[in-house]
Write an enzyme that holds these catalytic residues in place. Structure first.
Site, PDB file in Angstrom:
ATOM      1  N   SER A  18     -80.779 114.428 -45.398  1.00 57.90           N
ATOM      2  CA  SER A  18     -81.197 114.620 -43.999  1.00 57.90           C
ATOM      3  C   SER A  18     -81.300 116.092 -43.591  1.00 57.90           C
ATOM      4  O   SER A  18     -82.264 116.464 -42.916  1.00 57.90           O
ATOM      5  CB  SER A  18     -80.266 113.867 -43.052  1.00 57.90           C
ATOM      6  OG  SER A  18     -80.427 112.487 -43.263  1.00 57.90           O
ATOM      7  N   LYS A  67     -72.063 103.231 -39.005  1.00 58.19           N
ATOM      8  CA  LYS A  67     -73.144 102.779 -38.127  1.00 58.19           C
ATOM      9  C   LYS A  67     -72.658 101.799 -37.054  1.00 58.19           C
ATOM     10  O   LYS A  67     -73.189 101.786 -35.949  1.00 58.19           O
ATOM     11  CB  LYS A  67     -74.285 102.156 -38.937  1.00 58.19           C
ATOM     12  CG  LYS A  67     -75.038 103.203 -39.766  1.00 58.19           C
ATOM     13  CD  LYS A  67     -76.243 102.615 -40.459  1.00 58.19           C
ATOM     14  CE  LYS A  67     -76.941 103.700 -41.271  1.00 58.19           C
ATOM     15  NZ  LYS A  67     -78.213 103.241 -41.838  1.00 58.19           N
ATOM     16  N   ASN A  88     -78.024 104.366 -35.994  1.00 57.99           N
ATOM     17  CA  ASN A  88     -78.115 105.505 -36.920  1.00 57.99           C
ATOM     18  C   ASN A  88     -78.475 106.799 -36.197  1.00 57.99           C
ATOM     19  O   ASN A  88     -78.633 107.830 -36.836  1.00 57.99           O
ATOM     20  CB  ASN A  88     -79.134 105.232 -38.049  1.00 57.99           C
ATOM     21  CG  ASN A  88     -80.562 105.303 -37.549  1.00 57.99           C
ATOM     22  OD1 ASN A  88     -80.840 104.914 -36.418  1.00 57.99           O
ATOM     23  ND2 ASN A  88     -81.462 105.793 -38.362  1.00 57.99           N
ATOM     24  N   GLY A 128     -80.379  90.180 -49.664  1.00 59.86           N
ATOM     25  CA  GLY A 128     -79.193  90.820 -49.083  1.00 59.86           C
ATOM     26  C   GLY A 128     -78.904  90.256 -47.708  1.00 59.86           C
ATOM     27  O   GLY A 128     -79.813  89.766 -47.021  1.00 59.86           O
ATOM     28  N   ALA A 129     -77.649  90.320 -47.304  1.00 63.79           N
ATOM     29  CA  ALA A 129     -77.276  89.794 -45.990  1.00 63.79           C
ATOM     30  C   ALA A 129     -76.241  90.695 -45.330  1.00 63.79           C
ATOM     31  O   ALA A 129     -75.497  90.260 -44.454  1.00 63.79           O
ATOM     32  CB  ALA A 129     -76.736  88.379 -46.130  1.00 63.79           C
ATOM     33  N   GLY A 130     -76.200  91.958 -45.740  1.00 66.74           N
ATOM     34  CA  GLY A 130     -75.274  92.915 -45.130  1.00 66.74           C
ATOM     35  C   GLY A 130     -75.949  93.672 -43.996  1.00 66.74           C
ATOM     36  O   GLY A 130     -76.967  93.231 -43.450  1.00 66.74           O
ATOM     37  N   GLY A 234     -87.413 103.558 -51.109  1.00 65.86           N
ATOM     38  CA  GLY A 234     -87.121 103.788 -49.702  1.00 65.86           C
ATOM     39  C   GLY A 234     -87.210 105.232 -49.235  1.00 65.86           C
ATOM     40  O   GLY A 234     -86.757 105.547 -48.129  1.00 65.86           O
TER      41      GLY A 234
HETATM   42  P1  ATR Z   1     -75.008  97.224 -46.506  1.00 66.38           P
HETATM   43  O1  ATR Z   1     -74.475  97.587 -45.179  1.00 66.38           O
HETATM   44  O2  ATR Z   1     -75.500  98.394 -47.325  1.00 66.38           O
HETATM   45  O3  ATR Z   1     -76.013  96.123 -46.454  1.00 66.38           O
HETATM   46  P2  ATR Z   1     -72.954  95.367 -47.325  1.00 66.38           P
HETATM   47  O4  ATR Z   1     -72.791  94.885 -45.930  1.00 66.38           O
HETATM   48  O5  ATR Z   1     -71.747  95.599 -48.179  1.00 66.38           O
HETATM   49  O6  ATR Z   1     -73.734  96.747 -47.361  1.00 66.38           O
HETATM   50  O7  ATR Z   1     -73.934  94.342 -48.065  1.00 66.38           O
HETATM   51  C1  ATR Z   1     -74.290  94.506 -49.391  1.00 66.38           C
HETATM   52  C2  ATR Z   1     -75.269  93.402 -49.775  1.00 66.38           C
HETATM   53  O8  ATR Z   1     -75.661  93.562 -51.143  1.00 66.38           O
HETATM   54  C3  ATR Z   1     -74.698  92.006 -49.666  1.00 66.38           C
HETATM   55  O9  ATR Z   1     -75.724  91.130 -49.285  1.00 66.38           O
HETATM   56  C4  ATR Z   1     -74.210  91.737 -51.086  1.00 66.38           C
HETATM   57  O10 ATR Z   1     -74.138  90.372 -51.431  1.00 66.38           O
HETATM   58  P3  ATR Z   1     -72.823  89.491 -51.040  1.00 66.38           P
HETATM   59  O11 ATR Z   1     -73.002  89.101 -49.612  1.00 66.38           O
HETATM   60  O12 ATR Z   1     -72.844  88.363 -51.977  1.00 66.38           O
HETATM   61  O13 ATR Z   1     -71.639  90.421 -51.241  1.00 66.38           O
HETATM   62  C5  ATR Z   1     -75.324  92.369 -51.856  1.00 66.38           C
HETATM   63  N1  ATR Z   1     -74.894  92.758 -53.218  1.00 66.38           N
HETATM   64  C6  ATR Z   1     -73.980  93.675 -53.556  1.00 66.38           C
HETATM   65  N2  ATR Z   1     -73.877  93.787 -54.895  1.00 66.38           N
HETATM   66  C7  ATR Z   1     -74.755  92.891 -55.414  1.00 66.38           C
HETATM   67  C8  ATR Z   1     -75.133  92.523 -56.739  1.00 66.38           C
HETATM   68  N3  ATR Z   1     -74.567  93.106 -57.822  1.00 66.38           N
HETATM   69  N4  ATR Z   1     -76.075  91.576 -56.896  1.00 66.38           N
HETATM   70  C9  ATR Z   1     -76.664  91.001 -55.832  1.00 66.38           C
HETATM   71  N5  ATR Z   1     -76.353  91.295 -54.544  1.00 66.38           N
HETATM   72  C10 ATR Z   1     -75.408  92.228 -54.347  1.00 66.38           C
END
Ligand code: ATR
Length: 268
Positions: A18, A67, A88, A128-130, A234
């Site tokens: 940044s 965040k 952010n 992903g769901a984070g 990205g």
């Molecule tokens: P962020 O804020 O960067 O999204 P996070 O909230 O820790 O970080 O979420 C990380 C995401 O990556 C989650 O969806 C995680 O899957 P889980 O919900 O099963 O933990 C996913 N993730 C992390 N490592 C992974 C892997 N080796 N393979 C697939 N998905 C992964």
């Protein structure tokens, strides 16, 4: 008068691009860059922000892991931050802390303007769901995406996230290859562990996007390329979210294409 300052705050912050991006933007207007990086210990976010404000701090970009704290600290919340539940960008004034979120808009700008992808009516798979995944859902929907298919290593998290907006559907990661989609976005952090996210690609894909850049982007980009699918990292989103932040603070919208090219040359 105390000079105004800007910075990015997070932990770890040493490798943040940044300051370089904002120095490039300042250069476009002939301004002297005044954008630093602040390493912040866990539990110290609020007091670090207050100290920065007292020393003339007017704007912060906020990165992991703060965040959500940035969102909670704000006295005024812009809609994009409310929808993401995270911020952010902070705008700091004497008696207000305003927060916003430019991550999702930065992604949409990169996809639609820089990469020329028309998102209208597309069916997109989101891995992903984070926090990274939840932050981009509303901007994608606003851009006209028809449906987002959520897949995640842990199905329950995808199912919970699917409740957060219309046009979302969670499917088991093992069923990804049965869901025809136009595009796919990896918002999981698997790449940061050097792995692809662990799914078979769906049929019909015309493009793929990895939210990470640099080394963390390589595993999923390689999976896409092996399947003959256009793969994007990205880095463009990084530049676009920064440009949107710069515009919030300075009411000037900097040019991003040359900055992204300089970033790419820098990270190799
Ligand atoms: P962020 O804020 O960067 O999204 P996070 O909230 O820790 O970080 O979420 C990380 C995401 O990556 C989650 O969806 C995680 O899957 P889980 O919900 O099963 O933990 C996913 N993730 C992390 N490592 C992974 C892997 N080796 N393979 C697939 N998905 C992964």
């Amino acid at each position: 008068m105390i000079p105004e300052h800007y910075a990015v705050i997070g932990s770890p912050i040493r490798h943040s691009l940044s300051p370089f991006i904002h120095a490039c933007f300042a250069e476009q207007y002939g301004w002297l860059p005044d954008y630093g990086r602040i390493e912040c210990a866990p539990g110290q976010f609020e007091q670090t922000v207050c100290a920065f404000m007292q020393n003339g701090g007017r704007g912060l970009n906020v990165t992991l892991p703060f965040k959500h704290e940035a969102f909670s600290l704000a006295t005024t919340v812009q809609p994009a931050a409310r929808q993401a539940g995270a911020a952010n960008v902070l705008c700091l004034a004497a008696d207000t802390v305003c927060c916003d979120n430019t991550d999702g808009a930065g992604l949409v700008q990169d996809l639609t303007v820089n990469l020329g992808i028309d998102l209208k009516d597309q069916r997109i798979m989101l891995i992903g769901a984070g926090g990274a995944a939840s932050g981009i859902i509303h901007p994608l929907c606003k851009a006209g995406v028809r449906e987002i298919v959520l897949v995640n290593r842990t199905l329950e998290r995808a199912e919970a996230l699917a409740q957060s907006a219309d046009h979302l559907q969670a499917v088991p990661i093992q069923a990804a290859s049965r869901e025809a989609c136009d595009g796919i976005i990896n918002a999981s952090s698997a790449g940061l562990q050097g792995k692809p996210p662990g799914l078979q690609l769906p049929p019909g894909l015309r493009w793929g996007y990895e939210l990470a850049y640099g080394r963390g982007a390589q595993p999923f980009m390689a999976q896409l390329r092996t399947a003959g699918i256009r793969a994007n990292d990205g880095l463009g989103m990084l530049a676009e979210q920064a440009a949107l932040s710069f515009n919030i603070w300075h009411d000037h919208y900097p040019e991003t294409a040359t900055v992204t090219a300089r970033l790419r040359a820098r990270i190799g």
